[in-house]
Design a protein around this motif. Structure first.
Motif, PDB file in Angstrom:
ATOM      1  N   ILE A  84       0.964  -1.112   0.075  1.00 15.09           N
ATOM      2  CA  ILE A  84      -0.032  -0.003  -0.136  1.00 15.09           C
ATOM      3  C   ILE A  84       0.846   1.227   0.110  1.00 15.09           C
ATOM      4  O   ILE A  84       0.710   2.210  -0.869  1.00 15.09           O
ATOM      5  N   PRO A  85       1.707   1.494   0.909  1.00 16.72           N
ATOM      6  CA  PRO A  85       2.866   2.481   0.810  1.00 16.72           C
ATOM      7  C   PRO A  85       3.263   2.795  -0.506  1.00 16.72           C
ATOM      8  O   PRO A  85       3.300   3.863  -0.883  1.00 16.72           O
ATOM      9  N   ASP A  86       3.699   1.731  -1.227  1.00 16.31           N
ATOM     10  CA  ASP A  86       4.240   2.063  -2.741  1.00 16.31           C
ATOM     11  C   ASP A  86       3.119   2.434  -3.675  1.00 16.31           C
ATOM     12  O   ASP A  86       3.354   3.307  -4.466  1.00 16.31           O
ATOM     13  N   LEU A  87       1.943   1.887  -3.477  1.00 13.92           N
ATOM     14  CA  LEU A  87       0.736   2.298  -4.427  1.00 13.92           C
ATOM     15  C   LEU A  87       0.520   3.629  -4.373  1.00 13.92           C
ATOM     16  O   LEU A  87       0.153   4.685  -5.091  1.00 13.92           O
ATOM     17  N   ILE A  88       0.493   4.150  -2.901  1.00 11.46           N
ATOM     18  CA  ILE A  88       0.136   5.461  -2.800  1.00 11.46           C
ATOM     19  C   ILE A  88       1.131   6.471  -3.152  1.00 11.46           C
ATOM     20  O   ILE A  88       0.911   7.557  -3.811  1.00 11.46           O
ATOM     21  N   ASP A  89       2.400   6.028  -3.277  1.00  7.15           N
ATOM     22  CA  ASP A  89       3.402   6.800  -3.636  1.00  7.15           C
ATOM     23  C   ASP A  89       3.176   6.980  -5.222  1.00  7.15           C
ATOM     24  O   ASP A  89       3.463   8.130  -5.997  1.00  7.15           O
ATOM     25  N   GLN A  90       2.689   6.252  -5.980  1.00  2.29           N
ATOM     26  CA  GLN A  90       2.492   5.995  -7.389  1.00  2.29           C
ATOM     27  C   GLN A  90       1.146   6.737  -7.698  1.00  2.29           C
ATOM     28  O   GLN A  90       1.035   7.292  -9.122  1.00  2.29           O
ATOM     29  N   LYS A  91       0.244   6.913  -6.886  1.00  4.05           N
ATOM     30  CA  LYS A  91      -1.124   7.548  -7.639  1.00  4.05           C
ATOM     31  C   LYS A  91      -0.877   9.151  -7.696  1.00  4.05           C
ATOM     32  O   LYS A  91      -0.351   9.789  -7.254  1.00  4.05           O
ATOM     33  N   ASP A  92      -1.716   9.409  -8.594  1.00  8.22           N
ATOM     34  CA  ASP A  92      -1.840  11.067  -8.834  1.00  8.22           C
ATOM     35  C   ASP A  92      -2.631  11.631  -8.076  1.00  8.22           C
ATOM     36  O   ASP A  92      -3.380  11.144  -6.984  1.00  8.22           O
ATOM     37  N   SER A  93      -2.951  12.794  -8.319  1.00  6.23           N
ATOM     38  CA  SER A  93      -3.509  13.790  -7.191  1.00  6.23           C
ATOM     39  C   SER A  93      -5.108  13.467  -7.469  1.00  6.23           C
ATOM     40  O   SER A  93      -6.111  13.783  -6.551  1.00  6.23           O
ATOM     41  N   PHE A  94      -5.635  12.705  -8.471  1.00  3.29           N
ATOM     42  CA  PHE A  94      -6.983  12.290  -8.660  1.00  3.29           C
ATOM     43  C   PHE A  94      -7.338  10.917  -8.311  1.00  3.29           C
ATOM     44  O   PHE A  94      -8.311  10.351  -8.516  1.00  3.29           O
ATOM     45  N   GLY A  95      -6.361  10.334  -7.549  1.00  2.00           N
ATOM     46  CA  GLY A  95      -6.256   8.994  -7.093  1.00  2.00           C
ATOM     47  C   GLY A  95      -6.190   7.843  -8.142  1.00  2.00           C
ATOM     48  O   GLY A  95      -6.628   6.736  -7.872  1.00  2.00           O
ATOM     49  N   MET A  96      -5.691   8.030  -9.198  1.00  2.00           N
ATOM     50  CA  MET A  96      -5.366   7.064 -10.526  1.00  2.00           C
ATOM     51  C   MET A  96      -4.024   6.552 -10.137  1.00  2.00           C
ATOM     52  O   MET A  96      -2.925   7.121  -9.939  1.00  2.00           O
ATOM     53  N   VAL A  97      -3.924   5.278  -9.989  1.00  2.00           N
ATOM     54  CA  VAL A  97      -2.824   4.427  -9.993  1.00  2.00           C
ATOM     55  C   VAL A  97      -2.642   3.267 -10.905  1.00  2.00           C
ATOM     56  O   VAL A  97      -1.790   2.840 -11.348  1.00  2.00           O
ATOM     57  N   THR A  98      -3.860   2.893 -11.380  1.00  2.00           N
ATOM     58  CA  THR A  98      -3.789   1.407 -12.306  1.00  2.00           C
ATOM     59  C   THR A  98      -3.169   1.758 -13.557  1.00  2.00           C
ATOM     60  O   THR A  98      -2.668   0.746 -14.289  1.00  2.00           O
ATOM     61  N   PRO A  99      -3.035   3.151 -14.436  1.00  2.00           N
ATOM     62  CA  PRO A  99      -2.284   3.257 -15.523  1.00  2.00           C
ATOM     63  C   PRO A  99      -0.956   2.753 -15.375  1.00  2.00           C
ATOM     64  O   PRO A  99      -0.319   2.482 -16.573  1.00  2.00           O
ATOM     65  N   ARG A 100      -0.329   2.626 -14.149  1.00  2.00           N
ATOM     66  CA  ARG A 100       0.951   2.376 -13.967  1.00  2.00           C
ATOM     67  C   ARG A 100       1.122   0.851 -13.548  1.00  2.00           C
ATOM     68  O   ARG A 100       2.228   0.674 -13.284  1.00  2.00           O
ATOM     69  N   LEU A 101       0.120   0.136 -13.550  1.00  2.00           N
ATOM     70  CA  LEU A 101       0.135  -1.106 -13.095  1.00  2.00           C
ATOM     71  C   LEU A 101      -0.188  -2.253 -14.047  1.00  2.00           C
ATOM     72  O   LEU A 101      -0.931  -2.065 -14.939  1.00  2.00           O
ATOM     73  N   ALA A 102       0.284  -3.476 -13.925  1.00  2.00           N
ATOM     74  CA  ALA A 102      -0.190  -4.543 -14.578  1.00  2.00           C
ATOM     75  C   ALA A 102      -1.334  -5.459 -14.030  1.00  2.00           C
ATOM     76  O   ALA A 102      -1.576  -5.300 -12.914  1.00  2.00           O
ATOM     77  N   ASN A 103      -1.888  -6.247 -14.873  1.00  2.00           N
ATOM     78  CA  ASN A 103      -2.868  -7.230 -14.533  1.00  2.00           C
ATOM     79  C   ASN A 103      -4.112  -6.464 -13.884  1.00  2.00           C
ATOM     80  O   ASN A 103      -4.782  -6.809 -12.709  1.00  2.00           O
TER      81      ASN A 103
END
Length: 430
Positions: A271-290
């Motif tokens: 979770i800490p890593d995913l929070i670091d990756q998300k943008d200001s609108f809460g989007m993180v999946t464009p950076r992830l696989a599967n």
């Protein structure tokens, strides 16, 4: 005006109501049932089924390319029998008048459940902030305040952040209102940054309240947070903070999602890593696989599902397939009435939105109190006060549900609506 068609596709229509569900009609039906259970007369329902006051405004905004674009905005004030109204302002392309009305009623219920001296209100502007520059968003925020300035104020109606709005937008609104009134008015709006009179603990307040509600509800079932596998739908301010807080409490977060879909890992996510990756609108999946579609994500194996997106995400088609034993509603209105009945029949415990996510309005109340006093509390003081009120309210609702043999949602509506019915009676409105 900047253009980002990829982002626009991720937002527009991503959370539209399922199967034509109308959140206002659903809310009105639940209000009627709660008042019937409590024995109130028809006039009480008629005064509480619709907001007492609704304003629709047209806001002209000069865009960066020189064009003037006109945006539609709303402000609904549900009921002020208890005190001034209170509620957030959302920027979203799917905002509708019925949605804003329903949200104002839900805010009244939250205030009633937590004994706050407010009625509910809500505001919204039909726009897509992801395709707007900061300058365009600022001009829109200021224009909205100018348009509604006659019906809001520290003793009338106090706005706050909501979907796709934040401390920066609150700051622009605060500044514009102070200019109009020609005096400093920090109590006009909550969710401000600390330097402008904001409260410590406000940003994570909704999420902390959700986590406390989850802990208390799980405890009544003999479960410990650290033994739970949790799905969190939505990774904006509330969803990401819920995931972070529960992760810190020892829970295993097996899945998170945003408007682009969800990711699931049986052994738990970082979770800490995913929070670091998300943008200001809460989007993180464009950076992830599967990444899987939201509908598939919601029915993955877990102990607790925390919907933290928008309305009507759990509906009659997917409710029979949920594998959670508890649903803690961090979003407003994430479960349709049909789905709620299905979950109840399946023995799945649902802690309703008007209880679970009321930490935000509670700490907004704390901020307003601090602004009025000119005396500010530490974060520990804020969190301790919030925890005491959440714990008391969760057990009050669950005890009421057992006493009346009703669902926790109906119990929450019964507890939340009673102060308004009684205040109107004492005032001589009914």
């Amino acid at each position: 005006m900047s253009s980002n068609p990829v982002n626009k596709r991720l937002i527009v229509g991503a959370n539209k109501p399922a199967h034509g569900t109308n959140v206002l009609t659903n809310t009105q039906e639940a209000i009627r049932e709660a008042l019937d259970r409590l024995g109130y007369e028809e006039a009480v329902y008629e005064l509480l089924a619709e907001p007492l006051r609704v304003m629709t405004v047209q806001i002209p905004v000069r865009m960066d390319d020189g064009r003037t674009e006109v945006f539609t905005g709303y402000r609904a004030q549900h009921n002020d029998a208890v005190g001034p109204t209170k509620g957030g302002v959302r920027f979203h392309p799917d905002v509708t008048l019925d949605e804003v009305k329903a949200l104002s009623i839900w805010m009244s219920l939250k205030c009633g459940i937590f004994n706050l001296p407010y009625g509910g209100a809500k505001g919204g502007i039909v726009c897509d902030p992801r395709t707007m520059s900061l300058g365009e968003q600022e001009r829109l925020a200021r224009g909205y305040v100018r348009a509604i300035s006659q019906i809001v104020g520290p003793a009338k109606d106090i706005p706050a952040p909501d979907v796709y709005t934040n401390a920066q937008i609150m700051s622009w609104m605060y500044d514009e209102y102070s200019r109009i009134r020609e005096s400093d008015s920090p109590g006009f709006i909550t969710g401000k940054p600390l330097v402008l009179g904001g409260s410590r603990g406000r940003e994570a307040a909704t999420a902390l309240g959700v986590a406390i509600a989850l802990r208390e509800a799980a405890g009544r079932l003999g479960k410990q947070v650290q033994d739970l596998r949790i799905l969190v739908q939505g990774f904006g301010n509330v969803g990401s903070n819920v995931a972070r807080i529960l992760h810190e409490m020892g829970a295993t977060i097996v899945g998170i999602s945003d408007a682009g879909g969800g990711v699931y890992r049986e052994g738990g996510l970082d979770i800490p890593d995913l929070i670091d990756q998300k943008d200001s609108f809460g989007m993180v999946t464009p950076r992830l696989a599967n990444v899987m579609p939201t509908e598939e994500f919601l029915v993955q194996p877990c102990d607790v599902l925390v919907p933290a997106a928008l309305e009507n995400q759990i509906h009659a088609d997917n409710a029979p397939k949920l594998q959670a034993s508890m649903v803690i509603e961090a979003a407003n209105g994430p479960t349709t009435p049909d789905a709620d009945q299905i979950l109840h029949d399946r023995g799945i415990v649902v802690v309703p939105d008007v209880l679970a996510n009321a930490g935000g309005v509670t700490v907004s109340y704390f901020e307003w109190v601090q602004n009025n006093q000119g005396f500010y509390w530490t974060e520990d003081e804020v969190n301790q006060r919030l925890e005491a009120m959440m714990v008391q309210s969760v057990h009050n609702i669950l005890d009421t549900a057992e006493r009346y043999s009703v669902s926790p949602r109906l119990a929450a509506y019964m507890v939340g609506i009673r102060p308004f019915a009684e205040a109107m009676r004492w005032r001589g409105w009914v």
